[in-house]
Write an enzyme that holds these catalytic residues in place. Structure first.
Site, short mmCIF file in Angstrom:
data_model
loop_
_atom_site.label_atom_id
_atom_site.label_comp_id
_atom_site.label_asym_id
_atom_site.label_seq_id
_atom_site.Cartn_x
_atom_site.Cartn_y
_atom_site.Cartn_z
N ASP A 180 0.85 -1.20 0.00
CA ASP A 180 0.00 0.00 0.00
C ASP A 180 0.88 1.24 0.00
OD1 ASP A 180 -1.92 1.91 0.35
OD2 ASP A 180 -2.30 1.43 2.47
N ASN A 186 -0.32 4.51 -0.16
CA ASN A 186 -0.90 5.77 0.36
C ASN A 186 -1.64 5.62 1.69
OD1 ASN A 186 -3.11 4.38 -0.46
ND2 ASN A 186 -3.99 6.01 -1.72
N ASP A 230 -4.20 3.83 2.67
CA ASP A 230 -5.65 3.57 2.78
C ASP A 230 -5.96 2.09 3.05
OD1 ASP A 230 -5.16 2.38 0.36
OD2 ASP A 230 -6.69 3.49 -0.77
N ASP A 282 -1.54 -0.98 -3.92
CA ASP A 282 -1.75 -0.15 -5.11
C ASP A 282 -0.50 -0.13 -5.98
OD1 ASP A 282 -0.02 1.65 -3.72
OD2 ASP A 282 -1.76 2.44 -2.64
N ASP A 332 -7.88 -15.49 -17.77
CA ASP A 332 -8.75 -16.05 -16.73
C ASP A 332 -9.74 -17.06 -17.33
OD1 ASP A 332 -9.50 -15.59 -13.83
OD2 ASP A 332 -11.45 -15.25 -14.74
N GLU A 352 -5.72 -19.94 -18.04
CA GLU A 352 -6.21 -20.75 -16.93
C GLU A 352 -7.25 -21.73 -17.50
OE1 GLU A 352 -8.06 -20.07 -12.46
OE2 GLU A 352 -8.87 -18.98 -14.16
N HIS A 377 -3.31 -16.87 -6.16
CA HIS A 377 -4.25 -16.11 -5.33
C HIS A 377 -5.55 -16.87 -5.04
CE1 HIS A 377 -5.65 -15.70 -9.39
NE2 HIS A 377 -6.76 -15.11 -8.97
O1 ISL Z 1 -10.44 -22.83 -7.64
C1 ISL Z 1 -11.56 -22.39 -7.81
C2 ISL Z 1 -12.76 -23.29 -7.95
O2 ISL Z 1 -13.38 -23.42 -6.68
C3 ISL Z 1 -11.86 -20.99 -7.74
O3 ISL Z 1 -11.10 -20.47 -6.67
C4 ISL Z 1 -11.59 -20.10 -8.92
O4 ISL Z 1 -12.73 -19.37 -9.08
C5 ISL Z 1 -11.25 -20.74 -10.24
O5 ISL Z 1 -9.98 -21.27 -10.10
C6 ISL Z 1 -11.26 -19.70 -11.40
O6 ISL Z 1 -10.39 -18.67 -11.11
C7 ISL Z 1 -10.35 -17.47 -11.82
O7 ISL Z 1 -11.61 -16.94 -12.15
C8 ISL Z 1 -12.44 -16.47 -11.07
C9 ISL Z 1 -11.70 -15.63 -10.05
O8 ISL Z 1 -12.48 -15.52 -8.89
C10 ISL Z 1 -10.36 -16.21 -9.69
O9 ISL Z 1 -9.67 -15.37 -8.80
C11 ISL Z 1 -9.61 -16.42 -10.98
O10 ISL Z 1 -8.28 -16.82 -10.81
C12 ISL Z 1 -13.52 -15.66 -11.71
O11 ISL Z 1 -12.96 -14.64 -12.50
CA CA Z 2 -3.53 2.22 -1.28
#
Ligand code: ISL
Ligand code: CA
Length: 560
Positions: A21, A23, A25, A29, A199, A255, A328
Site C-alpha cells: 500500500d 498511500n 488507505d 496499489d 482467466d 487458466e 491467489h
Molecule cells: O479454484 C476455484 C474453484 O473453486 C476458484 O477459486 C476459482 O474461481 C477458479 O480457479 C477460477 O479462477 C479465476 O476466475 C475467477 C476468479 O475468482 C479467480 O480469482 C480467478 O483466478 C472468476 O474470474
Molecule cells: Ca492504497
C-alpha cells in the site's frame, strides 16, 4: 524443443490488493508496487503477472471488470501504471496483464445496456434465456454457490453467470463482442505489455443448447461438460491468435479448469496457433474428496508423482508446461504440501526445488519466496473472499457444523493467499500505515522480507539461487524428464537429460529421514551439487545409497 524467452523465464504473480500500500488507505496499489521493483529485481524474476487492476466494483476483487481500459482509482492512475511498465522494462523485466473475458462486471457499460431490453444492440453480448416453469433455464450451479442464473427484472429473462451474479458471462458466439475484445487486447499490447494471463479461458465456449447437467432432482450441479473446452473454443483462440497475439512477441498463459494433458496439447501445441501454456488443475485437486474442493482429504505423494510425470511426458516435444503450486486462489503451498511448523524453511525450499527443476515455466506467487503460510481467522466475518463467504452461507443453511466448515476454510480458502505481503516486523507487516483491507497473518513477526533478506540461508536467497541456476543451466529448462524410484512413497526423484548432461533431483517429501537406493546409477565423470537445502550434503559425489534428512532436497548435475 524450440527455444523461447518465455520458456527460460520465471514469472512472479502480484495480487495488487495485498502486495504493498503506497498511500495508507489499507489497499495495495501501483505506487506500492513501484516502491518494490528493486526487491523483485533482486529476486531475479523475469516476468510479472499482475492480477486485475482495472475499473471494478470489486465483487470478486477485480475479476469483475467494469471497464477494460481504465485503472481502478484505488490502485492508482494510468500514469502510475505506465511508470510500472517502464520501471519493469528498465530493470529488464516484463509485464503480463490479466485478461478476464469469460465474464465482465454487471456494471460494465455493455451489461448496463444489455439488461435494458430484449432488442437492445448489446443484448446478445451476454447469455440470456427465458425461465422454465418459473425456474432457471437449466440446473447449472455457479462456482460461487447457488444457481448460475439470475433473473433480471427489466425483461423477466435470466442471464448466465458461472461465477458471482455480478459477473455475467459474455457471449462469445457474438462476433461483434469478440472483435471488441480483440481491439481491447490490441490496445494494451500497443501500450507495450508483454502478454496475457487469461482467466478461465477454456470456459468461453458453451454448448449452445445449455442442457441440464443433473438428474432433475432440483439440485444445482456442476455443468462443466457443457462449458469446459466447449465446441468452439479452439476456433475462438485461433481467431484471437491470428487477429491479435501472433502480431507481437509476447507470452500467453490460459487458466484451464478441468483440462487433461491430451486436451492441453490442443491449447498449447506449438503448431496450433493458440496459447503458449495453460494452468491445469489436476494438482490442485489432489486433496479434494467426492464432495469437491471443500471436502478435504489428505493428498498422496503417489498422486503428485503420477500427475506431474504425466504432464511432463505428455507435453514433451509438443507444448510447454506451466509450473505452480499456489496462486491467489489456492492455499499457501508450504502449508498444503510441506510443513508450516518445524520444517517450514526446509519444506518451502524442497517444494521450490521441485518447481524450478521441472520442464516448464515456474510461477512464484507473492510471499512464496518468504515461505508465507496459511492463516486462521477466528470467525467467518474476518474473511473477505466471495467464494468462501457464499460457501459458508450455503453450508451453514444446510445445517453443517460450524467448526467443520471453518476447518475447510483454514485448509482451502482463497484468503490464505490474500493476506498482506509481509515486508517487515513493524505494524501490519509494513504493508500499510493504515488499516489493511484484510487482516495481516500474525506470523509476520517471524516471516517477513526484511528478515529473510538479511539471512543468507533463507527461503528468499534459495529462490534467488534457483532462479539464477536455471538461467545458467539449459538442462533445467529444456532437459527431458524421466522418473526415478517410482514406487517410493516418501521420496520424489527424477532425472532430466539434455545431450550428455544429467540433472538428478531427489526430494524427501516428509519430516522423517528417508534412505534411498538408486537401482541404476549413471556413471559420469563429473558430479556436482547443483543445489540443496542442507548445508553439508556431499558436493561431488552421488552415492548409490543416500540418507535424506527431513524434507531434504538435493540436485546433482552430472557431466561426462
Ligand atoms: O479454484 C476455484 C474453484 O473453486 C476458484 O477459486 C476459482 O474461481 C477458479 O480457479 C477460477 O479462477 C479465476 O476466475 C475467477 C476468479 O475468482 C479467480 O480469482 C480467478 O483466478 C472468476 O474470474
Ligand atoms: Ca492504497
Amino acid at each position: 524443443m524450440k527455444k523461447q524467452w518465455w520458456k527460460e523465464s520465471v514469472v512472479y504473480q502480484i495480487y495488487p490488493r495485498s502486495f504493498m500500500d503506497g498511500n495508507g488507505d489499507g489497499i495495495g496499489d501501483i505506487p506500492g508496487i513501484l516502491s518494490k521493483l528493486d526487491y523483485l529485481q533482486n529476486l531475479g524474476v523475469d516476468v510479472i503477472w499482475l492480477s486485475p487492476v482495472y475499473e471494478s466494483p470489486n465483487d470478486d476483487n477485480g475479476y469483475d471488470i467494469s471497464d477494460y481500459r481504465s485503472i481502478l482509482g484505488e490502485f492508482g492512475t494510468i500514469d502510475d501504471w505506465k511508470s510500472l511498465l517502464e520501471g519493469l522494462h528498465d530493470r529488464g523485466m516484463k509485464l503480463i496483464m490479466d485478461l478476464v473475458v469469460n465474464h465482465s462486471s454487471d456494471e460494465h457499460a455493455w451489461f448496463v445496456e444489455s439488461r435494458k431490453s430484449k432488442d437492445n444492440p448489446y443484448r446478445d453480448y451476454y447469455i440470456w434465456r427465458e425461465g422454465k416453469g418459473g425456474k432457471e433455464p437449466n440446473d447449472w450451479g455457479s462456482f460461487f454457490s447457488g444457481s448460475a442464473w439470475q433473473r433480471d427484472e427489466a425483461t423477466g429473462e435470466y442471464f448466465l453467470h458461472l461465477f458471482s451474479k455480478k459477473q455475467p458471462d459474455l457471449n462469445w458466439e457474438n462476433e461483434a463482442l469478440r472483435q471488441e475484445i480483440y481491439d481491447m487486447m490490441t490496445w494494451w499490447l500497443d501500450l507495450g505489455i508483454d502478454g496475457f494471463r487469461m482467466d478461465v479461458i477454456n470456459l468461453i465456449s458453451k454448448v449452445p443448447e445449455l442442457p441440464n447437467a443433473g438428474n432433475g432432482d432440483g439440485k444445482y450441479v456442476f455443468g462443466g461438460e457443457y462449458f469446459m473446452n466447449g465446441p468452439r473454443i479452439h476456433e475462438y483462440l485461433q481467431e484471437m491468435n491470428r487477429k491479435v497475439l501472433s502480431k507481437y512477441d509476447i507470452m500467453t498463459v490460459g487458466e484451464a479448469i478441468g483440462v487433461t494433458p491430451e486436451e492441453a496439447s490442443l491449447y498449447v501445441g506449438e503448431d496450433r496457433g493458440e496459447l503458449n501454456m495453460v494452468f491445469h488443475f489436476e494438482l490442485m485437486d489432489v486433496d479434494s474428496g467426492p464432495g469437491g474442493k471443500w471436502d478435504v482429504v489428505p493428498w498422496k505423494l503417489s498422486d503428485l508423482k503420477r500427475i506431474i510425470g504425466k504432464w511432463q511426458r505428455s507435453l514433451h516435444g509438443k507444448g510447454w508446461n506451466s509450473l505452480y503450486l499456489n496462486n491467489h486462489d489456492q492455499p499457501r503451498m508450504v502449508s498444503r504440501f510441506g510443513d508450516d511448523g518445524r520444517y517450514r524453511i526446509e519444506s518451502a525450499k524442497m517444494l521450490a526445488t521441485l518447481l524450478h527443476t521441472l520442464q516448464g515455466t515456474p510461477y512464484v506467487y507473492q510471499g512464496e519466496e518468504l515461505g508465507m503460510v496459511n492463516v486462521k481467522f477466528d470467525g467467518v466475518s474476518e474473511y473477505k473472499d466471495i467464494e468462501t463467504l457464499n460457501m459458508y452461507e450455503e453450508y451453514a443453511a444446510a445445517g453443517r457444523d460450524h467448526s467443520e466448515i471453518m476447518n475447510s476454510i483454514y485448509v482451502k480458502g482463497r484468503d490464505n493467499a490474500r493476506t498482506p505481503m509481509q515486508w517487515n516486523g513493524s505494524a501490519n507487516a509494513g504493508f500499510t500505515t493504515g488499516t489493511p483491507w484484510i487482516r495481516v497473518n500474525p506470523s509476520y513477526m517471524d516471516i517477513n522480507a526484511e528478515r529473510t533478506l538479511a539471512d543468507e540461508n533463507s527461503v528468499f536467497h534459495y529462490y534467488r539461487k534457483l532462479i539464477r541456476l536455471r538461467k545458467e543451466n539449459e538442462i533445467a529448462v529444456y532437459g527431458d524428464y524421466r522418473p526415478l524410484l517410482e514406487n517410493d512413497n516418501r521420496v520424489f526423484a527424477y532425472v532430466r537429460s539434455l545431450g550428455d548432461d544429467r540433472l538428478v533431483v531427489v526430494l524427501n517429501f516428509f519430516g522423517a529421514p528417508a534412505e534411498v537406493v538408486f537401482d541404476e546409477l549413471i556413471a559420469y565423470g563429473n558430479c556436482e551439487l547443483y543445489i540443496g537445502n542442507y548445508e553439508d550434503a556431499p558436493r561431488n559425489e552421488l552415492e548409490q545409497r543416500i540418507e535424506l534428512r527431513p524434507y531434504e532436497a538435493r540436485v546433482y548435475k552430472l557431466t561426462k
